[in-house]
Design an enzyme around this catalytic site. Sequence first.
Site, PDB file in Angstrom:
ATOM      1  N   GLU A  60      18.491 -62.287 -32.585  1.00  0.00           N
ATOM      2  CA  GLU A  60      17.492 -61.401 -31.957  1.00  0.00           C
ATOM      3  C   GLU A  60      18.179 -60.051 -31.804  1.00  0.00           C
ATOM      4  O   GLU A  60      18.997 -59.866 -30.909  1.00  0.00           O
ATOM      5  CB  GLU A  60      17.077 -61.941 -30.580  1.00  0.00           C
ATOM      6  CG  GLU A  60      16.417 -63.297 -30.601  1.00  0.00           C
ATOM      7  CD  GLU A  60      15.018 -63.275 -31.186  1.00  0.00           C
ATOM      8  OE1 GLU A  60      14.519 -62.184 -31.523  1.00  0.00           O
ATOM      9  OE2 GLU A  60      14.436 -64.363 -31.345  1.00  0.00           O
ATOM     10  N   CYS A  67      14.838 -54.117 -26.147  1.00  0.00           N
ATOM     11  CA  CYS A  67      14.700 -54.199 -27.605  1.00  0.00           C
ATOM     12  C   CYS A  67      13.245 -53.995 -28.013  1.00  0.00           C
ATOM     13  O   CYS A  67      12.965 -53.425 -29.058  1.00  0.00           O
ATOM     14  CB  CYS A  67      15.209 -55.547 -28.100  1.00  0.00           C
ATOM     15  SG  CYS A  67      14.472 -56.945 -27.245  1.00  0.00           S
TER      16      CYS A  67
HETATM   17  P1  NAP Z   1      26.092 -55.822 -28.453  1.00  0.00           P
HETATM   18  O1  NAP Z   1      27.163 -54.831 -28.318  1.00  0.00           O
HETATM   19  O2  NAP Z   1      25.780 -56.384 -29.764  1.00  0.00           O
HETATM   20  O3  NAP Z   1      26.451 -56.995 -27.401  1.00  0.00           O
HETATM   21  C1  NAP Z   1      25.684 -58.161 -27.304  1.00  0.00           C
HETATM   22  C2  NAP Z   1      26.614 -59.348 -27.116  1.00  0.00           C
HETATM   23  O4  NAP Z   1      27.376 -59.533 -28.306  1.00  0.00           O
HETATM   24  C3  NAP Z   1      27.637 -59.156 -26.006  1.00  0.00           C
HETATM   25  O5  NAP Z   1      27.880 -60.408 -25.400  1.00  0.00           O
HETATM   26  C4  NAP Z   1      28.868 -58.674 -26.744  1.00  0.00           C
HETATM   27  O6  NAP Z   1      30.059 -58.925 -26.065  1.00  0.00           O
HETATM   28  C5  NAP Z   1      28.770 -59.496 -28.007  1.00  0.00           C
HETATM   29  N1  NAP Z   1      29.416 -58.916 -29.182  1.00  0.00           N
HETATM   30  C6  NAP Z   1      29.520 -57.619 -29.514  1.00  0.00           C
HETATM   31  N2  NAP Z   1      30.144 -57.497 -30.707  1.00  0.00           N
HETATM   32  C7  NAP Z   1      30.420 -58.747 -31.133  1.00  0.00           C
HETATM   33  C8  NAP Z   1      31.054 -59.278 -32.295  1.00  0.00           C
HETATM   34  N3  NAP Z   1      31.509 -58.502 -33.267  1.00  0.00           N
HETATM   35  N4  NAP Z   1      31.189 -60.606 -32.399  1.00  0.00           N
HETATM   36  C9  NAP Z   1      30.729 -61.422 -31.425  1.00  0.00           C
HETATM   37  N5  NAP Z   1      30.126 -60.974 -30.305  1.00  0.00           N
HETATM   38  C10 NAP Z   1      29.961 -59.652 -30.156  1.00  0.00           C
HETATM   39  O7  NAP Z   1      24.705 -55.296 -27.900  1.00  0.00           O
HETATM   40  P2  NAP Z   1      24.443 -54.202 -26.816  1.00  0.00           P
HETATM   41  O8  NAP Z   1      24.542 -52.882 -27.453  1.00  0.00           O
HETATM   42  O9  NAP Z   1      25.232 -54.455 -25.608  1.00  0.00           O
HETATM   43  O10 NAP Z   1      22.920 -54.584 -26.481  1.00  0.00           O
HETATM   44  C11 NAP Z   1      21.878 -53.852 -26.902  1.00  0.00           C
HETATM   45  C12 NAP Z   1      21.340 -54.313 -28.247  1.00  0.00           C
HETATM   46  O11 NAP Z   1      20.768 -55.602 -28.120  1.00  0.00           O
HETATM   47  C13 NAP Z   1      20.219 -53.398 -28.704  1.00  0.00           C
HETATM   48  O12 NAP Z   1      20.300 -53.154 -30.068  1.00  0.00           O
HETATM   49  C14 NAP Z   1      18.980 -54.204 -28.367  1.00  0.00           C
HETATM   50  O13 NAP Z   1      17.860 -53.842 -29.105  1.00  0.00           O
HETATM   51  C15 NAP Z   1      19.446 -55.589 -28.658  1.00  0.00           C
HETATM   52  N6  NAP Z   1      18.597 -56.558 -27.978  1.00  0.00           N
HETATM   53  C16 NAP Z   1      17.783 -57.349 -28.722  1.00  0.00           C
HETATM   54  C17 NAP Z   1      16.928 -58.247 -28.109  1.00  0.00           C
HETATM   55  C18 NAP Z   1      16.003 -59.133 -28.888  1.00  0.00           C
HETATM   56  O14 NAP Z   1      15.524 -60.109 -28.332  1.00  0.00           O
HETATM   57  N7  NAP Z   1      15.723 -58.863 -30.147  1.00  0.00           N
HETATM   58  C19 NAP Z   1      16.927 -58.339 -26.714  1.00  0.00           C
HETATM   59  C20 NAP Z   1      17.767 -57.519 -25.998  1.00  0.00           C
HETATM   60  C21 NAP Z   1      18.606 -56.635 -26.647  1.00  0.00           C
HETATM   61  P3  NAP Z   1      30.821 -57.730 -25.240  1.00  0.00           P
HETATM   62  O15 NAP Z   1      29.885 -57.301 -24.172  1.00  0.00           O
HETATM   63  O16 NAP Z   1      32.033 -58.399 -24.740  1.00  0.00           O
HETATM   64  O17 NAP Z   1      31.089 -56.656 -26.250  1.00  0.00           O
END
Ligand code: NAP
Length: 458
Positions: free
Chosen positions: A231, A265
């Site tokens: 997601e 999102c």
């Molecule tokens: P993110 O950096 O991708 O972080 C999300 C999760 O992934 C965190 O637990 C993060 O851990 C972990 N993570 C990051 N890089 C990783 C990697 N290379 N390998 C494994 N795990 C990893 O996302 P964000 O920027 O905080 O959140 C916002 C994004 O999420 C936006 O793009 C938003 O649109 C999307 N989102 C999508 C939905 C949906 O349902 N489609 C819902 C909500 C949000 P750490 O915090 O330790 O880095």
Amino acid sequence: MPIATINPATGVTERTFEEISDQEVERILARAAATFTSYRTTSFAERAAWMVGAAEILEDEVDRVANMMTTEMGKTLAAAKAETLKCAKACRYFAEHAESFLVDEPADAGAVGAAAAYARWQPLGPVLAVMPWNFPLWQAMRFAAPALMAGNVGLLKHASNVPQTAIFMQELFDRAGFPEGAFQTMLISAPRVEAVIRDDRVVAVTLTGSGPAGSSVASIAGDVVKKSVLELGGSDPFIVMPTADLHRAAVVATTARCLNNGQSCIAAKRFIAHVGVADEFERLFVEHMSAQRVGDPMDAATDIGPLASAQQQRDMVDLVADAVAKGATVLCGGVVPDGKGFYYPPTVLTGITPAMRLHTEEAFGPVATLYRVGGIDEAIELANVTEFGLGSNAWTEDPAERERFVTDLAAGMVFINGNTTSYPELPFGGIKASGYGRELTAHGIREFCNLKSVWVGQ
Ligand code: NAP
């Protein structure tokens, strides 16, 4: 990234947490595998009783839980309470419906030469969930409630800036009566996720978050042939056609853009108005966006709290600066307020061109781009221009136009005369760079099940 609670309203680090050791990860994985062997045999009735217990805890402790979330990531207290109660509702929903969602599916026994033939849904085992901070309880719950009701056990690697909510998730299920090890939180940094996915005891992974994180996790899962659900981000269009109720559309557009301080999102991010109504929609939308009260998220009078981190605030500053440097016009907002905290005001930009990052990139804050189009074809083409395909919104009273939008918007979800929202009763998910798989409903609970075909001879 430190594992810490940094209050976005003040910028003050309130609590820090140590990452758990490799030995502790090993203990957690061993416990998950051991628990699964017995948990998978528990009845739906037992699981449902525990799940309703979790709902009751959330309802009883809504104030405390909401306070914790607001402190960790800055959503308004009212929004945090609503999120907590929505989680309770999802617990009750899956407690009530899981058994019927996973009932044996009869097949035509005669056609396959059998005395009996059917398909059975069975749990897979320990599933890892990598979750984001923006809806810290809801994102994790919409994985956890169906997974646990299906008989899987859950492992949570939550975002590093919401550690207290992460720890609470495990406490919640433990206190509700689930067997020890049914749901465990791991305080680990992102680079350590790979080893967990590769571990033989982990059978599948789901990630909600950014594209790069999703791509990384899915690649690793693919390498070891494990199921994944993604997601990811979105840049949802919000289309306003001439027959729309402009006043209602402008109010909902403001909510759709500013919900969760603009960090959703499925927030509408690109607003596409037909030239026939564009002037009036722009006037109303800018009026409502400008009227949003930005301030302390604990204050009941606040509409929009701070962004979750200094990085989120920098991202908004950079996206808007890029657009303005390339000729965009700021109709409201666009200036970081003085003082502490990671605030960013509701902002509307017009004069957007394909050269600007905001044209195709996701704005994860209350920044709206406003476009004008000459007709429905142009509206759909513009709506579909980004790499994303999560939600979409179209406002029209014309039945033929509604049908066009439902058919031609390249998205996982289409909301007519409303804004994209998640409900346990509707499948949730995207296409294109917004990910794959579905959460919620029967489709969500089945993502992490084995559909076993059974053939019994004469
Ligand atoms: P993110 O950096 O991708 O972080 C999300 C999760 O992934 C965190 O637990 C993060 O851990 C972990 N993570 C990051 N890089 C990783 C990697 N290379 N390998 C494994 N795990 C990893 O996302 P964000 O920027 O905080 O959140 C916002 C994004 O999420 C936006 O793009 C938003 O649109 C999307 N989102 C999508 C939905 C949906 O349902 N489609 C819902 C909500 C949000 P750490 O915090 O330790 O880095």
